[in-house]
Design an enzyme around this catalytic site. Structure first.
Site, PDB file in Angstrom:
ATOM      1  N   GLY A   1       0.801  -1.128  -0.100  1.00 49.55           N
ATOM      2  CA  GLY A   1      -0.067   0.024   0.103  1.00 49.55           C
ATOM      3  C   GLY A   1       1.037   1.385   0.186  1.00 49.55           C
ATOM      4  N   GLU A   2       0.883   2.062   0.957  1.00 51.38           N
ATOM      5  CA  GLU A   2       1.499   3.389   0.917  1.00 51.38           C
ATOM      6  C   GLU A   2       1.926   3.170   2.433  1.00 51.38           C
ATOM      7  OE1 GLU A   2       2.902   5.396  -1.126  1.00 51.38           O
ATOM      8  OE2 GLU A   2       4.003   6.139   1.066  1.00 51.38           O
ATOM      9  N   SER A   3       3.242   3.000   2.672  1.00 54.65           N
ATOM     10  CA  SER A   3       3.967   2.927   4.128  1.00 54.65           C
ATOM     11  C   SER A   3       3.502   4.152   4.835  1.00 54.65           C
ATOM     12  CB  SER A   3       5.132   2.521   4.176  1.00 54.65           C
ATOM     13  OG  SER A   3       6.027   3.545   3.454  1.00 54.65           O
TER      14      SER A   3
ATOM     15  N   CYS B   1       6.000  -5.167   0.394  1.00 57.35           N
ATOM     16  CA  CYS B   1       6.284  -3.837  -0.075  1.00 57.35           C
ATOM     17  C   CYS B   1       6.022  -2.890   0.953  1.00 57.35           C
ATOM     18  CB  CYS B   1       5.335  -3.759  -1.429  1.00 57.35           C
ATOM     19  SG  CYS B   1       5.645  -2.455  -2.315  1.00 57.35           S
TER      20      CYS B   1
ATOM     21  N   ARG C   1      12.664   3.409   0.549  1.00 60.15           N
ATOM     22  CA  ARG C   1      11.482   3.795  -0.434  1.00 60.15           C
ATOM     23  C   ARG C   1      11.736   4.141  -1.804  1.00 60.15           C
ATOM     24  NH1 ARG C   1       8.165   7.949   1.190  1.00 60.15           N
ATOM     25  NH2 ARG C   1       6.353   7.133   0.082  1.00 60.15           N
TER      26      ARG C   1
ATOM     27  N   ILE D   1       6.023  -2.597  -7.298  1.00 62.71           N
ATOM     28  CA  ILE D   1       5.177  -1.530  -7.658  1.00 62.71           C
ATOM     29  C   ILE D   1       5.793  -0.364  -6.789  1.00 62.71           C
ATOM     30  CG2 ILE D   1       2.787  -0.329  -7.865  1.00 62.71           C
ATOM     31  CD1 ILE D   1       1.831  -3.352  -7.796  1.00 62.71           C
ATOM     32  N   ARG D   2       6.393   0.496  -7.197  1.00 57.90           N
ATOM     33  CA  ARG D   2       6.987   1.702  -6.501  1.00 57.90           C
ATOM     34  C   ARG D   2       7.646   0.944  -5.250  1.00 57.90           C
ATOM     35  NH1 ARG D   2       2.625   3.695  -8.254  1.00 57.90           N
ATOM     36  NH2 ARG D   2       1.344   3.369  -6.357  1.00 57.90           N
TER      37      ARG D   2
ATOM     38  N   HIS E   1       5.221  -8.328  -4.786  1.00 59.93           N
ATOM     39  CA  HIS E   1       3.672  -8.476  -4.123  1.00 59.93           C
ATOM     40  C   HIS E   1       3.345 -10.036  -4.730  1.00 59.93           C
ATOM     41  CE1 HIS E   1       2.370  -4.407  -3.365  1.00 59.93           C
ATOM     42  NE2 HIS E   1       3.301  -4.047  -4.152  1.00 59.93           N
TER      43      HIS E   1
ATOM     44  N   GLU F   1       0.997 -11.717  -3.556  1.00 64.59           N
ATOM     45  CA  GLU F   1      -0.608 -11.667  -3.609  1.00 64.59           C
ATOM     46  C   GLU F   1      -1.189 -11.503  -4.775  1.00 64.59           C
ATOM     47  OE1 GLU F   1       1.407  -9.485  -2.157  1.00 64.59           O
ATOM     48  OE2 GLU F   1       0.451  -7.545  -2.265  1.00 64.59           O
TER      49      GLU F   1
HETATM   50  N1  GLN Z   1       5.958   3.039  -2.225  1.00 65.59           N
HETATM   51  C1  GLN Z   1       5.055   2.548  -1.257  1.00 65.59           C
HETATM   52  C2  GLN Z   1       5.669   3.125   0.120  1.00 65.59           C
HETATM   53  O1  GLN Z   1       6.368   3.802   0.386  1.00 65.59           O
HETATM   54  C3  GLN Z   1       5.215   1.152  -1.419  1.00 65.59           C
HETATM   55  C4  GLN Z   1       4.489   0.589  -2.655  1.00 65.59           C
HETATM   56  C5  GLN Z   1       3.719  -0.502  -2.379  1.00 65.59           C
HETATM   57  O2  GLN Z   1       3.318  -1.243  -1.385  1.00 65.59           O
HETATM   58  N2  GLN Z   1       3.222  -1.087  -3.515  1.00 65.59           N
HETATM   59  O3  GLN Z   1       4.811   2.754   0.971  1.00 65.59           O
END
Ligand code: GLN
Length: 202
Positions: free
Chosen positions: A50-52, A82, A111, A140-141, A181, A183
């Site tokens: 997700g987004e940390s 991630c 990150r 993904i990022r 990921h 999943e």
């Molecule tokens: N860039 C996201 C973060 O800093 C991580 C991306 C992801 O979980 N797909 O959390």
């Protein structure tokens, strides 16, 4: 067959449903958890992608950071993918100044490390810990692991043009983390590996 072990997927932000499906496929009993009182019934926990920064902010706002750290200190296994990997890192580079982590893995994680040009990519990576066939890894990022302490086991790397392999999967005792990921691909071997860690531990 009775589904076991009971694995919670932290459900404050991120791709919760996909982890629940993978856990279900490997015979575990998944549940989405977002309250500290739900933690006591769990054998293990997954922190999803997700987004940390958002996850950290929400966990702090909802009083979950302490209970998450207590969960980790209890020795029960945690797997982070991630953003979840970032949450398990003792130190984060390129994070937000107020970003906190649950910590537990003696590693420094960067990150969004793979950079803008390769925001997202997929690769077939040999990772013998998860099985003979290479793992189809979706990034993904994604973060990478910049450095590790001596108790951290490297389970997977991505070759880089500069010649330095980038670490993307690690384990330290009962903590497992991947930059990618599993999943999202339908390949359940990482979840199978994690659930085996939990079963062996119980
Ligand atoms: N860039 C996201 C973060 O800093 C991580 C991306 C992801 O979980 N797909 O959390």
């Amino acid at each position: 067959m009775i589904a076991w072990p009971s694995v919670g997927v932290l459900s404050i932000q991120g791709d919760v449903r996909e982890h629940m499906r993978s856990l279900d496929e490997v015979g575990a009993a998944p549940s989405a958890v977002k309250h500290a009182y739900e933690f006591s019934a769990l054998d293990a926990l997954i922190i999803p992608g997700g987004e940390s920064t958002t996850m950290s902010k929400r966990a702090l706002a909802e009083g979950l950071m302490g209970p998450l750290r207590d969960f980790r200190a209890s020795g029960r296994p945690i797997y982070g993918s991630c953003a979840g990997m970032i949450m398990l890192a003792d130190e984060v580079l390129d994070g937000r100044p107020d970003q906190e982590t649950v910590g537990g893995i003696d590693m420094v994680v960067r990150r969004n490390a793979f950079g803008r040009q390769v925001d997202s990519f997929e690769a077939q990576l040999p990772m013998p810990a998860f099985g003979r066939e290479p793992v189809h890894a979706v990034f993904i990022r994604a973060p990478w692991v910049e450095s590790i302490g001596e108790d951290v086991e490297v389970l997977g790397t991505v070759p880089s043009e500069s010649g330095a392999d980038r670490i993307v999967a690690v384990r330290q005792n009962n903590l497992l983390a991947t930059s990618f990921h599993p999943e999202l691909t339908g390949d359940t071997r990482v979840h199978q590996y994690f659930v085996s860690m939990v079963r062996r531990d119980s």
